[in-house]
Design an enzyme around this catalytic site. Sequence first.
Site, short mmCIF file in Angstrom:
data_model
loop_
_atom_site.label_atom_id
_atom_site.label_comp_id
_atom_site.label_asym_id
_atom_site.label_seq_id
_atom_site.Cartn_x
_atom_site.Cartn_y
_atom_site.Cartn_z
N LYS A 95 3.47 57.46 -5.97
CA LYS A 95 2.40 56.67 -6.62
C LYS A 95 2.12 55.42 -6.18
O LYS A 95 0.94 55.32 -5.57
CB LYS A 95 2.52 56.75 -8.04
N GLU A 132 1.18 46.95 4.39
CA GLU A 132 0.58 46.27 5.35
C GLU A 132 0.17 47.13 6.48
O GLU A 132 -0.93 47.31 7.00
CB GLU A 132 1.25 45.01 5.92
#
Lengths: 457, 657
Positions: free
Chosen positions: B552, B624
Amino acid sequence: MRDHILFHVNGREHQVRAAEVFTTLSNYLRYGLCATGTKVVCEEGDCGACTVLVRRAATEEYRPINSCIQALHQLDGMSIVTVEGLRDGENLSAVQEAMVACHGAQCGYCTPGFVVAMTALYEKHDRVDEKQVRDGLTGNLCRCTGYEPIIKAALAVDGASAAKMRDRYPDLPEAGDAVQTDRFFAPSTLDDAIAWKRDHPGCTIVQGGTDVGVWVNKRAFNAPAVLSLTKLRELDELREEDGVIVAGANVTLAAFERFIEHRIPELFRILNIFGAPQIKNAGTLIGNIANGSPIGDTLPYLIVADAELELNGGARRVVISDFYKGYKQFDLGSDELITRVRVPIIRDTLKLYKVSRRRDLDISAFTAAFRLVMNDGAIESSRIAYGGVGPLVLRLPKTEAFLAGKRPSLELFTEAGAIARSEVAPITDVRGSKEYRLQLAENILPRFWYDAFEVQR
Amino acid sequence: MLAVLSHVNAPKLQKPQRTQGGGGGEASSNLAETNYIPFSDGTIHYLGQHIAVVVADTLEHAVRGAALVRVTYDPKPAKTSLDEHRASAKEKGTQQSPASFAKGDADAAFASAPLKVDQIYRTPYEHHNPMEAHGLIASWEGDYLTLYDSSQNIFSVRRTISQMFGVPPENIHVLSQYIGGAFGSKGSVWPHVVIGVMAAREVKRPVKLMVTRKQLFFTNGHRPATEQRVALGANADGKLVSIIHEGFGQSNNVCTFVEAFTASTKVIYDSPNMRGVHRGVDLDLPSGTYMRAPGDSTGMFALDSAMDELAYTAKIDPLQLRLINHADRDPLTGKEWSSKSLKECYAQAAERFGWSRRTPEPRSMRDGRDLIGCGMASANRPSHRAPASARALMRSDGTVLIRSGSHDMGMGTLTVMTQLAAETLDVPIERVRMELGDTNLPQTPIAAGSMTAASVGSAVFGAATELRKKIAALDGVDPATLDPATYTAVLRRHYLNEIEVQFNAKPPEEDPYSSHAFGAHFVEVAVDADIPVVRVRRVVSAFAGGRILNAKTARSQGLGGIVWGIGMALLEQTHLDTKLGSFTNVNFGEYLVPVNPDIRQLEVILVEENDPHVNPIGVKGIGEVSMVGVAGAIANAVFHATGKRVRELPITVEKLL
């Protein structure tokens, strides 16, 4: 005459007087009440982190607004619910539970604003669809989640079992009488309002305050006198009369939007992407007119529809295109107020355009309205208004004259586009370059032909 | 009003030692503007620099007081334009990414290559704009300081303040338990922190200092604008023979930061010859700093745009071109990958997206008045970790407390660390609690570079493992066979109320492997034919980031990164008025970030990887890599839709006319 204002926060009454009435609601909550759940992020109504619920009258629902650009004096007589007021004792509200379950919060800073805005959705409905959720949350920025988990959370709420704030906080303070404190005046008669404005040069009328609030926060704007028309109940008026909508100065953009949904669906469509619910619930239609920005989103329609402004309760009427004399210059005396606007419902061929970099919640780079009166397949007459291409919203007389008497075709509108381009003189700014605006002024005409004639074929 | 402080009357501060650049591993002193101590002299390096602070009893009084301060200036000429001062570009590197690299003879190979692309790409100034602006509350009691700071690098704040104010680090308590977003902007100690701490010391009262939204466009870093040349040489079959990636970005003389846009170029595609160099052009502008996926997001926009151009030149499907040039080993170092699943990312995302249904010709796909385009790009981000420590404590009631300095700015550190400890100890997660964001807890590195899960996770895993061993040792049994249900019984039998261990996790000195998270993005855009506004209709992205601790939170990092990429591609840009040296669109009304209607259908595929080498818990980091490549994929999709190649971000309508 009352010397203080009155409002409820989460069911408790508060009285504020003197200079403190100019405090923003968000600062009052955070510093005055230590209710720091309400977050201040942009201070200009662009992000929704400071969203609170406000109910103005017993006949109205709780609606979300941005508390960072609301001065306390705008809240006299209202009931406010903050994120702290949503919890049911020890338990999270149904909306809060859904946000937890769907992982709708990451850094958490935008979360209170989203939770409050979602709660507003379920004040009106027990079930909502994705479109309602997306529209309802347009005014809330999130920099972490990518929005999807938040949308899912909003859809996962069991609205039927969710507590309604109108049941939990049913009362409103009694505040129908006039108020004067410090430089603020909310009279109970129109004559008093006109006299105050006349006697206080530089007086600023603050209704929704969605622009003034930004000036206060960002430019240290300090009006010598502030006038509110909200006690003039006759200006709450919103009705249809012989094909004309009459809207008083207190009518919010949201109320107007709801009213025209089936009356002027094309303008409804534009108002739908005009801005966030928080802005539309505070800002007024007449405020948008009186601000007179060349990119005001309602103006192109009002101009091609020949809307009329009623000043001082009907003492004078001005056709809207005559009202604007230059950039932010108006045909309005120092002893005059706009009390109502009369908006004709157009049944001719009508198309409105709003072009902005972001699809939603963005100030327009370019706006346009097209109204054609057709006769036997030919254009009998036309009215075209462009915004964002000059200091005012402009009519395009040469283009209109060119179209008169001709049959619509792609070639005709392509040629008209070139004429339209020659009629405008846009500038470059952060929302779009001069070249882009010129190109739009041209391209939008063939596009209009396509949308108005080709699509139906 | 309580005080007005400026260089006229401010106390002298020490210059902190810079033990390491970039705020990396050790808790380095990380004053962002290394060559400038706030209020130390009357020099103004750039517009927006703090020159005075007014302290008052209320915010209103302070704001009024600030408006009354009169400043006289002695103007000096200023360099503000990247373009005008390009000739002064100097090679500048960072600790992670040295200024240059080379392998083979890239220029010669390019000159003789049968297929060539040689283009210039530009990226704009951008600002992090976390929802929460920077702010702090500083409170001194004698020589002891309590500092609530919105920071993603609390130990560095402690070290820096200690050195500058000449008090021992143990006297300084920095807390940052909740952070309203950061994205790199809160990784350095910016001047306002020093000023707030100084003000509190001077007025001998706690001081709260909040940076306004407008101020943070000038004083808390930005992604510097860049201009990058990418030259690709390839054989007729599409195999790269040369990659050249060079250019410059804005830098300044008070901060060492440079946008290291060649970092991904070293690892993403295989080529026998390659070279890269990034340079800085020192301008009299605010300092840049790392912003989510620094270097990689800007560099990969250029590189993957060039790869797309090569695909059209070579008439090879863009995905096929990437497969042809897949790097089976780290192309620069020759090291083996600790693990790599880029091919699986390509395959799964392409399948899900329906890439095979794309028609190759530009402008060949339409939907009503909309031109439809599909584009793709690769993603990469190195997997670092830094030394980190954690303590694990078990009480005789069976509850567990994990403590580690660390930070949670929304990535889910608290969630995944709690989960990891519960799994390692094999106890229900409800019994485990974690505390973080406090310098009184064991030391951890900056929360940046996608390395928190790997660094702090290795420490938490180690501490939980050691705790289990220590409990087993009480009874002299094998920890593997110790039944977790008997933990509390063991403690009680030995009359222990609680038992605690600390674990200090360190990465190896020398790493025989090259470790990177990889990914792939597939994007569909619609471009309105009349008013060429670009809308991203669909993104399907696949990421392989080692072990996924929590699907999640990882998925959310993926979605958030994609949205950042959409913002970078289409909306985000801080305009600079070079006459004034001033950023102009310094608010959320004019600095546009995506709103929910800009975001349509996003799909994140997490490709599970088993990486036995990268670190003890097999985690590569995902925060990222999710953003890297999105802008390139969108630019490539826009080309496919319109036939127009936009080589300068953001892709605004003006560039498509």
